[in-house]
Design a protein around this motif. Sequence first.
Motif, PDB file in Angstrom:
ATOM      1  N   ALA A   9       0.832  -1.211   0.000  1.00  0.00           N
ATOM      2  CA  ALA A   9       0.000   0.000   0.000  1.00  0.00           C
ATOM      3  C   ALA A   9       0.865   1.260   0.000  1.00  0.00           C
ATOM      4  O   ALA A   9       0.589   2.213  -0.752  1.00  0.00           O
ATOM      5  CB  ALA A   9      -0.930  -0.011   1.212  1.00  0.00           C
ATOM      6  N   VAL A  10       1.903   1.265   0.829  1.00  0.00           N
ATOM      7  CA  VAL A  10       2.781   2.442   0.899  1.00  0.00           C
ATOM      8  C   VAL A  10       3.512   2.640  -0.427  1.00  0.00           C
ATOM      9  O   VAL A  10       3.584   3.774  -0.943  1.00  0.00           O
ATOM     10  CB  VAL A  10       3.773   2.328   2.083  1.00  0.00           C
ATOM     11  CG1 VAL A  10       4.831   3.408   2.028  1.00  0.00           C
ATOM     12  CG2 VAL A  10       3.029   2.381   3.410  1.00  0.00           C
ATOM     13  N   CYS A  11       4.044   1.572  -1.002  1.00  0.00           N
ATOM     14  CA  CYS A  11       4.754   1.679  -2.286  1.00  0.00           C
ATOM     15  C   CYS A  11       3.826   2.188  -3.382  1.00  0.00           C
ATOM     16  O   CYS A  11       4.179   3.105  -4.131  1.00  0.00           O
ATOM     17  CB  CYS A  11       5.334   0.324  -2.695  1.00  0.00           C
ATOM     18  SG  CYS A  11       6.757  -0.169  -1.729  1.00  0.00           S
ATOM     19  N   THR A  12       2.640   1.589  -3.474  1.00  0.00           N
ATOM     20  CA  THR A  12       1.679   1.990  -4.500  1.00  0.00           C
ATOM     21  C   THR A  12       1.280   3.452  -4.312  1.00  0.00           C
ATOM     22  O   THR A  12       1.213   4.220  -5.277  1.00  0.00           O
ATOM     23  CB  THR A  12       0.430   1.082  -4.451  1.00  0.00           C
ATOM     24  OG1 THR A  12       0.844  -0.265  -4.645  1.00  0.00           O
ATOM     25  CG2 THR A  12      -0.587   1.472  -5.502  1.00  0.00           C
ATOM     26  N   THR A  13       1.020   3.822  -3.085  1.00  0.00           N
ATOM     27  CA  THR A  13       0.625   5.201  -2.800  1.00  0.00           C
ATOM     28  C   THR A  13       1.760   6.160  -3.129  1.00  0.00           C
ATOM     29  O   THR A  13       1.525   7.216  -3.746  1.00  0.00           O
ATOM     30  CB  THR A  13       0.213   5.352  -1.319  1.00  0.00           C
ATOM     31  OG1 THR A  13      -0.872   4.462  -1.055  1.00  0.00           O
ATOM     32  CG2 THR A  13      -0.206   6.772  -1.004  1.00  0.00           C
ATOM     33  N   ASN A  14       2.980   5.828  -2.747  1.00  0.00           N
ATOM     34  CA  ASN A  14       4.121   6.714  -3.018  1.00  0.00           C
ATOM     35  C   ASN A  14       4.362   6.886  -4.513  1.00  0.00           C
ATOM     36  O   ASN A  14       4.773   7.958  -4.954  1.00  0.00           O
ATOM     37  CB  ASN A  14       5.385   6.198  -2.328  1.00  0.00           C
ATOM     38  CG  ASN A  14       5.379   6.477  -0.838  1.00  0.00           C
ATOM     39  OD1 ASN A  14       4.599   7.278  -0.347  1.00  0.00           O
ATOM     40  ND2 ASN A  14       6.239   5.791  -0.116  1.00  0.00           N
ATOM     41  N   ILE A  15       4.107   5.850  -5.294  1.00  0.00           N
ATOM     42  CA  ILE A  15       4.288   5.942  -6.751  1.00  0.00           C
ATOM     43  C   ILE A  15       3.134   6.712  -7.395  1.00  0.00           C
ATOM     44  O   ILE A  15       3.352   7.612  -8.197  1.00  0.00           O
ATOM     45  CB  ILE A  15       4.408   4.522  -7.367  1.00  0.00           C
ATOM     46  CG1 ILE A  15       5.729   3.886  -6.948  1.00  0.00           C
ATOM     47  CG2 ILE A  15       4.285   4.577  -8.894  1.00  0.00           C
ATOM     48  CD1 ILE A  15       5.816   2.396  -7.241  1.00  0.00           C
ATOM     49  N   THR A  16       1.914   6.352  -7.010  1.00  0.00           N
ATOM     50  CA  THR A  16       0.731   6.903  -7.664  1.00  0.00           C
ATOM     51  C   THR A  16       0.291   8.247  -7.085  1.00  0.00           C
ATOM     52  O   THR A  16      -0.087   9.156  -7.827  1.00  0.00           O
ATOM     53  CB  THR A  16      -0.440   5.900  -7.561  1.00  0.00           C
ATOM     54  OG1 THR A  16       0.025   4.608  -7.970  1.00  0.00           O
ATOM     55  CG2 THR A  16      -1.597   6.310  -8.439  1.00  0.00           C
ATOM     56  N   TYR A  17       0.332   8.361  -5.779  1.00  0.00           N
ATOM     57  CA  TYR A  17      -0.139   9.574  -5.102  1.00  0.00           C
ATOM     58  C   TYR A  17       0.877  10.026  -4.058  1.00  0.00           C
ATOM     59  O   TYR A  17       0.610   9.974  -2.851  1.00  0.00           O
ATOM     60  CB  TYR A  17      -1.490   9.315  -4.418  1.00  0.00           C
ATOM     61  CG  TYR A  17      -2.537   8.735  -5.336  1.00  0.00           C
ATOM     62  CD1 TYR A  17      -3.163   9.524  -6.295  1.00  0.00           C
ATOM     63  CD2 TYR A  17      -2.892   7.395  -5.247  1.00  0.00           C
ATOM     64  CE1 TYR A  17      -4.120   8.996  -7.144  1.00  0.00           C
ATOM     65  CE2 TYR A  17      -3.848   6.851  -6.092  1.00  0.00           C
ATOM     66  CZ  TYR A  17      -4.457   7.658  -7.037  1.00  0.00           C
ATOM     67  OH  TYR A  17      -5.397   7.133  -7.873  1.00  0.00           O
TER      68      TYR A  17
END
Length: 161
Positions: free
Chosen positions: A62-70
């Motif tokens: 979740a953190v990785c996806t969020t940091n990349i996307t948002y």
Amino acid sequence: MNYQLQHKLQRRIRLYIWVVIVGLFLSGVTAFPIETEVAILINHPPIQSPAMAAWLNKVYQAVCTTNITYPFLGYGTDWLAFAHLMLAVLFIGPLNNPVKNIWVIEFGLIASVAIFPLAFIAGGIRGIPFFWTMIDCSFGIITIALLLPCYNNIKKLGGLV
């Protein structure tokens, strides 16, 4: 005799407050590099538990996806970190003059108790596993265990001053 008791109480009070300041400082500083820290926890788990491993992997994704996307959402945890650092600064007042600044200790006790309803209510709404809610609540328990005797010692010190 009063001077010795006063000095002993001041030393105890300062020790309790320093532990709280260091704890707040560390929790603030460690809120900045969340992605890196969760990666470390995944690679070196503190507890060998399948539930903990699954949870940490989910958090990491979740953190990785969020940091990349948002990436702007990380700004929220930056403010969380900043708040912890400022709360640590707040405790310098009672470190210097505990009797005059006992209200800071009272504030800390109220905040520590308030952790419990927040952890259970928000944790339930956000789908946080129960074991993680207990970890969050442990911060309230530890802080109460430090600030309650600190408060009592400040009250005793106030009677001597």
